[in-house]
Write a protein that holds these residues in place. Structure first.
Motif, mmCIF file in Angstrom:
data_model
loop_
_atom_site.group_PDB
_atom_site.id
_atom_site.type_symbol
_atom_site.label_atom_id
_atom_site.label_comp_id
_atom_site.label_asym_id
_atom_site.label_seq_id
_atom_site.Cartn_x
_atom_site.Cartn_y
_atom_site.Cartn_z
ATOM 1 N N GLU A 25 2.593 6.601 -5.774
ATOM 2 C CA GLU A 25 1.665 7.158 -4.705
ATOM 3 C C GLU A 25 0.479 6.465 -4.691
ATOM 4 O O GLU A 25 -0.108 6.490 -3.428
ATOM 5 C CB GLU A 25 1.637 8.918 -5.279
ATOM 6 N N THR A 27 -0.179 3.612 -4.387
ATOM 7 C CA THR A 27 0.061 2.200 -3.725
ATOM 8 C C THR A 27 -0.110 2.613 -2.173
ATOM 9 O O THR A 27 -0.671 1.806 -1.660
ATOM 10 C CB THR A 27 1.513 1.742 -3.900
ATOM 11 N N LYS A 28 0.385 3.681 -1.830
ATOM 12 C CA LYS A 28 0.213 4.257 -0.382
ATOM 13 C C LYS A 28 -1.054 4.283 -0.174
ATOM 14 O O LYS A 28 -1.378 3.554 1.015
ATOM 15 C CB LYS A 28 0.968 5.604 -0.421
ATOM 16 N N LEU A 31 -2.553 0.589 0.246
ATOM 17 C CA LEU A 31 -1.905 -0.149 1.320
ATOM 18 C C LEU A 31 -2.693 0.308 2.624
ATOM 19 O O LEU A 31 -2.973 -0.479 3.510
ATOM 20 C CB LEU A 31 -0.463 -0.082 1.287
ATOM 21 N N ARG A 32 -3.124 1.562 2.483
ATOM 22 C CA ARG A 32 -3.509 1.996 3.918
ATOM 23 C C ARG A 32 -4.904 1.451 4.371
ATOM 24 O O ARG A 32 -5.437 1.325 5.137
ATOM 25 C CB ARG A 32 -3.588 3.528 3.786
ATOM 26 N N TYR A 110 5.469 -0.597 -7.102
ATOM 27 C CA TYR A 110 6.662 -0.583 -6.238
ATOM 28 C C TYR A 110 8.216 0.038 -6.838
ATOM 29 O O TYR A 110 8.135 -0.112 -8.234
ATOM 30 C CB TYR A 110 6.848 -1.873 -5.548
#
Length: 420
Positions: A25, A27-28, A31-32, A110
């Motif tokens: 979670e 990572t989301k 990346l955003r 990932y």
């Protein structure tokens, strides 16, 4: 401390108040908001920061320079290391407990990752009077063990010497450090040159004071560390990986040493630093210390070198732009070959004149469009040793190409841009 550093960038800061899982979670969000620092208030009960050093401008701002001056600051520090100062105390010594890797907010980034990974951690080891500091990813195995990736450089040599005698290597692992320490830890200098002295040089240039360290069981540790772990690297090996590297593609599984975490120190209300693999912060910390190497190499063949930039589109590892002032025809091509020598992982180099802003991709493309002819100005070097991180290479070999987008010395007036 990281809390104070984060406070300096509150105009850019993204704060995530709700609980976030360390399993995928986190990572989301990274990346955003790829180029903005993110403070997570609750990751398994811990505060976590990511993308903190994800732009040149932010790093330069912290070090009291600009993005152009960053190259020369790092060059000076690498060429002129300075002594650090040993002190008696550090904030992280206030809190000591048994290390428990299962309780920490170490993320799995990932879905195909081999496990949860330390990505911002640096390992400090000492042999006689030499102190080595270097980045090493570590895959958590259980509450006290991790698999540590050792590339064949200084820490590997120190570990191998011990392992061949059946002995363990005593190390200190630090997480949550200011950027001058992180940049120093990512340099590639000769054995015997301590990255702590490079960090101290950066600190003196940027802040007017040397780096401070404290002795932790015979090994000097930077005072400005959020977390410090006493650990041992064993002779035994285990599977490490798969894991995403700087190109955003997967590195393969290989046998790597086991590191045992024993004791953990941390500051009051610590912030755990995570580094998104293949993210902009990864680019910056891995790529920026290579730019002085390229600069020094090119300067040996072309006296006037104005700047070097490893580009974000090339993962700040495979592609570079170099700005020079030509004195002779052929200087552009010599600069290309020197850049390849300065950073052997390079795959493409573009050389431009001093009137082109190397930090503006449109300007660089304009120089190619108006000053470059492929049959005259293109260099291709087939079957050269390249980067193992490039998935398009085979057996470590790659084709390298260089673009000389500089003006010819004769008739250069027709290449001049209009100006007021």
């Amino acid at each position: 401390m990281l809390k104070e550093i984060i406070g300096r960038f509150k105009d850019e800061l993204v704060v995530i108040e709700e609980p976030v899982s360390r399993e995928l979670e986190i990572t989301k969000f990274l990346l955003r908001y790829r180029d903005r620092p993110i403070l997570f208030r609750d990751v398994e009960g811990w505060e976590v920061v990511g993308n903190l050093w994800s732009t040149r401008e932010r790093i330069a701002r912290f070090l009291n320079t600009d993005r152009r001056g960053l190259l020369f600051l790092l060059t000076d520090a690498i060429e002129n290391p300075r002594t650090y100062r040993v002190v008696e105390d550090a904030p992280f010594l206030k809190n000591v407990e048994k290390a428990d890797l299962e309780a920490l907010p170490v993320p799995k980034f990932y879905s195909k990752d081999g496990g949860r990974y330390f990505t911002s951690a640096m390992v400090i080891a000492k042999r006689d009077d030499f102190v080595n500091v270097s980045f090493h990813r570590m895959m958590v195995l259980d509450s006290e063990r991790a698999a540590i990736r050792l590339v064949p450089r200084h820490l590997y040599a120190m570990w191998k010497e011990k392992a061949e005698m059946g002995e363990e290597l005593d190390v200190r692992i630090v997480v949550g450090n200011p950027v001058h320490l992180l940049l120093a830890g990512a340099t590639s200098v000769a054995y015997g040159v301590s990255e702590l002295e490079i960090a101290s040089a950066i600190s003196e240039i940027a802040f007017g004071k040397p780096l401070e360290v404290v002795d932790v069981g015979g090994i000097p540790v930077p005072v400005e560390s959020e977390f410090v772990f006493e650990a041992r690297i064993l002779p035994e090996l285990t599977d490490e990986g798969p894991f995403v590297d700087i190109t955003g593609t997967y590195d393969h599984v290989r046998k790597q040493p086991i590191v045992v975490f024993e004791r953990m120190y941390h500051v009051d209300d610590p912030i755990f630093h995570v580094l998104l693999p293949g993210g902009y912060e990864h680019y910056m910390l891995m790529g920026l210390p290579k730019e002085p190497q390229i600069y020094a190499s090119v300067k040996r063949v072309v006296p006037k070198v104005h700047g070097v930039r490893l580009t974000e589109g090339g993962c700040m590892w495979l592609h570079a732009v170099v700005s020079i002032t030509k004195q002779h025809e052929g200087d552009g091509k010599n600069a290309i070959l020197a850049a390849f020598a300065g950073h052997p992982s390079l795959k493409r180099v573009i050389v431009v004149d001093e009137d082109v802003d190397i930090y503006d991709d449109r300007e660089v493309e304009w120089a190619i469009a108006t000053r470059f002819q492929p049959d005259r100005d293109l260099i291709i070097v087939p079957n050269a040793r390249g980067s193992s991180l490039d998935p398009s290479g085979e057996d470590g070999l790659t084709a390298k190409w260089g673009i000389d987008a500089t003006k010819p010395l004769k008739g250069k007036e027709k290449f001049e841009r209009a100006s007021l």
